[in-house]
Design an enzyme around this catalytic site. Sequence first.
Site, short mmCIF file in Angstrom:
data_model
loop_
_atom_site.label_atom_id
_atom_site.label_comp_id
_atom_site.label_asym_id
_atom_site.label_seq_id
_atom_site.Cartn_x
_atom_site.Cartn_y
_atom_site.Cartn_z
N GLU A 16 0.89 -1.18 0.00
CA GLU A 16 0.00 0.00 0.00
C GLU A 16 0.91 1.21 0.00
OE1 GLU A 16 -3.10 -0.26 -0.21
OE2 GLU A 16 -3.41 -2.34 0.35
N CYS A 37 -2.80 8.53 3.77
CA CYS A 37 -2.55 8.11 2.39
C CYS A 37 -3.77 8.32 1.53
CB CYS A 37 -2.15 6.64 2.37
SG CYS A 37 -3.33 5.62 3.24
P1 NAP Z 1 8.56 4.68 4.15
O1 NAP Z 1 9.73 5.55 4.35
O2 NAP Z 1 8.44 3.93 2.88
O3 NAP Z 1 8.56 3.68 5.40
C1 NAP Z 1 7.55 2.73 5.57
C2 NAP Z 1 8.08 1.59 6.42
O4 NAP Z 1 9.08 0.89 5.70
C3 NAP Z 1 8.75 2.03 7.72
O5 NAP Z 1 8.46 1.06 8.71
C4 NAP Z 1 10.22 2.02 7.36
O6 NAP Z 1 11.07 1.87 8.47
C5 NAP Z 1 10.27 0.80 6.48
N1 NAP Z 1 11.40 0.77 5.58
C6 NAP Z 1 11.96 1.80 4.90
N2 NAP Z 1 12.96 1.34 4.12
C7 NAP Z 1 13.03 0.00 4.32
C8 NAP Z 1 13.85 -1.03 3.80
N3 NAP Z 1 14.81 -0.79 2.92
N4 NAP Z 1 13.64 -2.29 4.24
C9 NAP Z 1 12.67 -2.56 5.13
N5 NAP Z 1 11.86 -1.62 5.65
C10 NAP Z 1 12.02 -0.36 5.24
O7 NAP Z 1 7.17 5.45 4.30
P2 NAP Z 1 6.77 6.45 5.47
O8 NAP Z 1 7.56 7.68 5.25
O9 NAP Z 1 6.81 5.77 6.80
O10 NAP Z 1 5.23 6.67 5.16
C11 NAP Z 1 4.74 7.70 4.34
C12 NAP Z 1 4.27 7.15 3.03
O11 NAP Z 1 3.41 6.03 3.24
C13 NAP Z 1 3.45 8.13 2.24
O12 NAP Z 1 3.93 8.18 0.94
C14 NAP Z 1 2.04 7.56 2.24
O13 NAP Z 1 1.29 7.82 1.08
C15 NAP Z 1 2.26 6.12 2.40
N6 NAP Z 1 1.13 5.51 3.08
C16 NAP Z 1 0.33 4.68 2.38
C17 NAP Z 1 -0.74 4.08 3.01
C18 NAP Z 1 -1.66 3.14 2.28
O14 NAP Z 1 -2.44 2.47 2.94
N7 NAP Z 1 -1.60 3.08 0.98
C19 NAP Z 1 -0.99 4.35 4.36
C20 NAP Z 1 -0.15 5.21 5.03
C21 NAP Z 1 0.93 5.79 4.39
P3 NAP Z 1 11.74 3.15 9.19
O15 NAP Z 1 10.63 3.93 9.78
O16 NAP Z 1 12.63 2.56 10.17
O17 NAP Z 1 12.41 3.94 8.10
#
Ligand code: NAP
Length: 513
Positions: free
Chosen positions: A256, A293
Amino acid sequence: MIELKNHSQGRWRPVSGRPAVLADPVLGTGLAHAGAADIDMAACYAWARERGGPALRALRYPQRAELLDRIARTLQRHRDKYFEISLQNSGTVKNDSAVDVDGALYTLGHYARLGAGLPDAHHLPDGAPEALSRDGAFASQHVLVPSRGVALLINAFNFPAWGLWEKAAPALLSGVPIVVKPATATAWLTHEMVADVIEADILPPGALSIVCGRPEGLLDALEPLDTVSFTGSADTAAALRGHPRIARDGARLNAETDSVNSAILGPDAGEAAIGLLVRETVREMTVKSGQKCTAIRRILVPQAHYDAIGARIAEKLGRIAVGDPRDPGVRMGSLVSRTQRDAVEAGIRQLAQSCDVLFDGARRSAVQAPPDSACVAPVLFGTRDPDGHPDVHRTEVFGPVATLIPYRDAAHALDLARRGMGSLVASVYAEDPGFLAEAAARLAESHGRVHLVSPEVAESHTGHGNAMPQSSHGGPGRAGGGEELGGARALRLYHRLSAIQGWTGALARMAPA
Ligand code: NAP
C-alpha cells in the site's frame, strides 16, 4: 527515555546497535529509543513459524476470533494511555488520535465479529465444487488454507495503531503468526499496544513478535511461503519488490503506497453538493495534518465554480488554529517529525513552481507552537492549466496540502482523476444519482475505492479518507497494487488457494460442518 525493546523468540530483548531516537515533534524532546541490530531475524521467524504457526492453526476461525475480541478489550482498557502517547509522539489533537486509536479498536472488533461467523473449521471453501468428469464423480473444489509462513507487517509512521491492527487482525484470524516492524518515528504507540497484548498473555507463544528500528536481515531471513504486508512510500515498496526473497523466491508482498487522490464535483452540482465537497476537502486537508494516504490531494471542479470554491475552502481553512496539540484552542496539530516537516515544505515549494497559492495558512495566522516545531499550516494551491502541469497529478505532499483544479466537462474530470496513475480513493459529489453511478463505474478501474457523496448521505457517509474494514483498501498502479481489509477478503492474503481434485465423496469430507 523509554527503551523500545524487541520481542523475539518469546522474550523481550534490549535495544541494540546505534539507537534511533523518537522525539516529540512539537517540543523536540527525546521520548524513546529503538534499535534491533542484535536481533537474529532468522531465529525470530523460525520461532514464529515453528511455535506460533502450529498453535494458531490448531484453533478454528471462531476460536481465533475470540482472541481478537480479547485483544480489543485489553487495548480498550488502555485507551487513554494511547491517546497520551499519540499526543507526545505524533503531535496529534485528540480527534486525530481517535482516527488512529479508535480506528484500530473498531477494526479489531469488526474482525472479531466477522470471525465469530466463519465456519468452525481449519480452512475455508472458495466457491462450490465443479464437475470435471462426465459422470460427475470427479470434481474440483478450491480451498483456502492458512499460510504456513510468517507474516512480516511493515508499517508507515502515520497510523501506528490502526496500521498495526488492520493487518494483524486478518493475519491472526487466518492463523498466521506475525512479526511487527513499525515505522521508527512513531513506533512507541505500536510497541505499547504489542506489549499490552503480550502482558495480557492472550496469544500463544510465537504468535506475536515486534522488532523496532532496522534489524539486519529483515527481508533476507524470509522464506518462500512467508508474507510481507507493507505500507509506506512507493520508493520503499520498489526496493522490497526487488529483494531476492520476493523477486526470486516468491515470498508474497502486499504493498500500500502513495496516492494522489481526488475529489470531484459533478458538472451540474448544486449548492448542497458544493457544500459537501467544501466541508470534506477541509476535513481531509486538516485531519492528522493531511498525513493520510487517502487524503484529498486534488479537488476537481467545473471551471465556472473554480474561483468561488477556492474562496470557500480558503475561508474555512483560515479558521483552523494550528499548533501545539496540548493547547485546547488548537484544531490541527503537528506533522510527525521535523524530517516530515522538511519534506512537506519541500513539496510545497515544488508545487508553488507550477501552481497559484489560493490559501497559505502560514501567512494568515501564526502557528501556535515553538518556532522549530513540526507544525505546518494548510496550503491550498490552484492551477488553471491542469493539462499543462503534470506535477499536480504526480506529487503527493504528505501534509495539509491540496490543489484545486478546474475541468471542462465530465470526461475531462475523469481523465484528470486518472492521471494519478492509480489511486486509493476518489470521491464524487453530486445530487444526480445517474451521474454518481456513471462516474463510479468509470473511476473504478483506476481507484481502489470510489466514495459517492450526495445530500441523502450528508450526515451518514463515512468520509472520503476513512478506510472502513468492510470495504477494500488499496489501489492499482502507483497506489501499490495491494488490497487490504474488505471484510473476509482480507484473509486471502494470509491463506493459500489450492484446487483439490477428486471423488466428490472425498471432497464432501472437506466441507466445513
Ligand atoms: P517509508 O519511508 O516507505 O517507510 C515505511 C516503512 O518501511 C517504515 O516502517 C520504514 O522503516 C520501512 N522501511 C523503509 N525502508 C526500508 C527497507 N529498505 N527495508 C525494510 N523496511 C524499510 O514510508 P513512510 O515515510 O513511513 O510513510 C509515508 C508514506 O506512506 C506516504 O507516501 C504515504 O502515502 C504512504 N502511506 C500509504 C498508506 C496506504 O495504505 N496506501 C498508508 C499510510 C501511508 P523506518 O521507519 O525505520 O524507516
